[in-house]
Every structure is written in C-alpha cells, then in structure tokens.
Design an enzyme around this catalytic site. Sequence first.
Site, short mmCIF file in Angstrom:
data_model
loop_
_atom_site.label_atom_id
_atom_site.label_comp_id
_atom_site.label_asym_id
_atom_site.label_seq_id
_atom_site.Cartn_x
_atom_site.Cartn_y
_atom_site.Cartn_z
CG ASP A 42 -2.26 0.62 0.96
OD1 ASP A 42 -2.29 1.85 0.84
OD2 ASP A 42 -3.28 -0.10 0.89
CG HIS B 174 -5.16 3.75 0.97
ND1 HIS B 174 -4.76 2.47 0.64
CD2 HIS B 174 -6.47 3.82 0.63
CE1 HIS B 174 -5.79 1.80 0.13
NE2 HIS B 174 -6.85 2.61 0.12
CG ASN C 52 -13.97 2.14 -4.24
OD1 ASN C 52 -14.43 1.14 -3.69
ND2 ASN C 52 -12.88 2.73 -3.82
CB SER D 101 -9.39 0.76 0.14
OG SER D 101 -8.67 0.92 -1.03
#
Length: 440
Positions: free
Chosen positions: A54, A111, A202, A272
């Site tokens: 990530d 994130h 998404n 996520s």
Amino acid sequence: MAVVGVATLSLGTRAPAQDSRQGEQWAVAPGTVFDLPGAWALTRGAGVVVAVIDSGTRLDHPDLAKNIWTNFGEVPGNGKDDDGNGYVDDVHGVDLTTQRKTQNLTDGAGHGTHVAGIIAAARNGRGVVGVAPEARIMTVKVLDADGAGNMGAVADGIGYAAANGARIINLSLGGPFRDKWLAAAVKKANAADVLIIASAGNEGISIDRKPFYPASFPSPNVIGVAATAPNSGRQMPDFSNYGKLTVPIAAPGEEVLSTSKTGGYEYKSGTSMAAPHATGVAALMAAVRPDASAAELRAMMLQAATRASLPVGAGYLDAARSVVQAMNGSSYDGAQRPAVRVLLATRNKRGIVAQIAGIGNVQAIRRYRVTLGGRVVGVKRRGSPFTVRIRSRRGGTLKVEGLDRRGGVLASATRRVVAVRKRKGNVKRGRHVGSSVRIG
C-alpha cells in the site's frame, strides 16, 4: 453514523477493557453479519504475518507499533543488506516507490495506515481494534502520497512479501488493465502458497464485465472483496464494484473507523476498507490452521460465507464461521502424496538463500535434506514455506528432498541457483495502479 454495542471476549484469561473507540466500529459489534466477536472467542491471529502492499504505515502509531513485523536478519540503519535478500535496511518492510537503496516507509497518503489498522490494530484498551489484533503487519510501500503507483512495483512487492514470510497479502488497490508483471507475481505467490486478498474497486460496476485487477485474476489464491454498509452489514453501498464470477464475498467497507497517518483515527469508505476485513479474517483462520494452503483458506472462507442476495459469488463474509470452518476442516491436500518445491534459490556474497515449500501430506515428511555441490544440509520439518541459508558462494543446482522417519525419500525437487538481481528494478514499470478508497 449510529453507534452500536461491542463484545467482550475470553480465552481463558481476563480480557482487557474494550478499546476506547471500539463502540464506533460497527463492523466489530455483535449482531452484524460479519460476526467478529464469535471469532475472537477462538483466536486473535497471533503470529500470522500479513503484508500490506500500500502507501506505507505510521509505524509508531500507538495502535500499530506492537504489531509491526520486524526482519531480525537486518541491522537497522547500517546501510547494508545484512540478510542477503537484495534489500538494504528492510527492517520493517520495503519502499518500492523509489529505486533508492534505503527504505522510507512513511505513509504520505494515509491509506496504508488505515488499512493496517483494520487488519491488526492491537487490543490495548485504547483507540480501535483490528480484526486480527495479534497478527503482524509487514509494510510494503508501492503507492506515493497521492495514492498512485505502478503495477511493476506491486508485482515486486508481492514477490518480497512471499519471499520474506508473509502468509497473506492485502491489496487495497488495482486498475482496469491485466498487467503482465502483476500476473506473473500472482502466479508465483500461488506457488509459494500465499493468499492474496484484493479490493473490488469503487466504480459501482460489475467487474465480471469490466475487469479490475488484481481482484479479477481467476487464481486459486486470490479473493476479490466488495463492500457492505452499516449497521448490520447487509447492504451494498452504491460505490462498490461487484461480480458473481469474480467477487466471491462482501465485507464491511463504508464508514470504517481506523488508524490515521497523524497518529489518531479517521473514517474512510471504499472496497479498500472491505479487503482488509477479509484479510484479518484470513489471518485468524491461518492462526488456527497453520498447515492450510492458500487455496484451502480461500475455499474455507467462501464455504463459510452467509448466503446473500447481493451480486457476489458466495455471500457475506462471516468471521466466526470462517474460523470454525478452518478449525474443523480437514486438508484436502492431506490425502495427496507429499511434494516439495524450491520457490527461490539465490546467491550473493553472503551465501545461498533458498525458499522451500511442502505441498500435500507434509505431515509424512519428518525432515528435509538440502544438497548443493555435494554439501548436505539437514533441516527439521517446518511450516510451509520456509527459508534455508547456506554459507557458500558456489552456484550450481540446489536439490531438496523430503524424508520419512527412516530416511526414505518421499519427494524431491531441484532449482538452479541464480545471482541476486538488482532490486527495485520494476518500480517504474507496468500500468498505473491506484488505491481503492472512495473519494468524497
């Protein structure tokens, strides 16, 4: 967001007080279809290493510091590759956003820190709690401060995680293109028995029709995850991608409270956030079934899912049923003949590093015999995969044999030893990739 109740737990000892903001975590409350409190009565994921590929991690966050993975083969800050894995000072992970030798795991986007907290925030009486609060987080940084990166870096990150002991990989990222670097890395991770859990994206679309990778890879070690919404977790928010063929499960992904890059806490929504809920459950399962293969963990999680009217293959992720399934399920590989594979055999100035996996009925293997150029190294039976280091600069062919209690050979495999390539070579290669967090 409505605040719902939380569970207490007991594993034979007095449980610590619930974390101070746990009441705001709708996904961990009793009464949701996710059913995490039931799983906690059986396991908390102790010792399972999870790689978060990530944007980095706030390593000193009070809810994460206890559960940060450490590479004990490295000496911090000495500018050397002490363990010979091709990376300098990778004490807590690796930074693949740059070709610089040093590692900067700082999370500019926030994130990765949020994802890490969902998986393994410690149960310490403060802040939030993760799905697997005793698992270990290996940080693999591939996204920059804008949450963007390249598939080549992700592919290298998968390889790093698999080679350095991660049992499960979380990929809360993706893109619409089938990248060759990523496809090859997923295949190698499957050979190494590493489970990959990926966000579905998404855009509110079916990725059966418009693929989103890596979730769309039809691999036995990949699980794509859609998002569900508060409070019972039975509805799918409009932003979540889906697919009966490519997205088998749905997990909490909207209005999720977790750790922040500032050292505090924040809400985020997106697939996520759904993927790390599934990753945490996989860590709980792996803790009670250390012998299970990646394909088995996937199959048991899907078998345990609660059937749903949502457009996903198996249904809602059920943490408690998944753990029970793992505890009670017998290995389908256990009835098959044992086999061994040499996943990695590299040479550098410090010697040979080999990664070996046992497949099938590995309980029949009492020990392994590793041979290189006439030199024999005996290895006791270990979990799979495991790493062997040999103090030799000679190349050649490495041979591994699985032996029974009488010394008879049950299985064998060979692999040519190759020199360690220059690392971080794929950082700028491959298609664009971004995080799967909802903006706005």
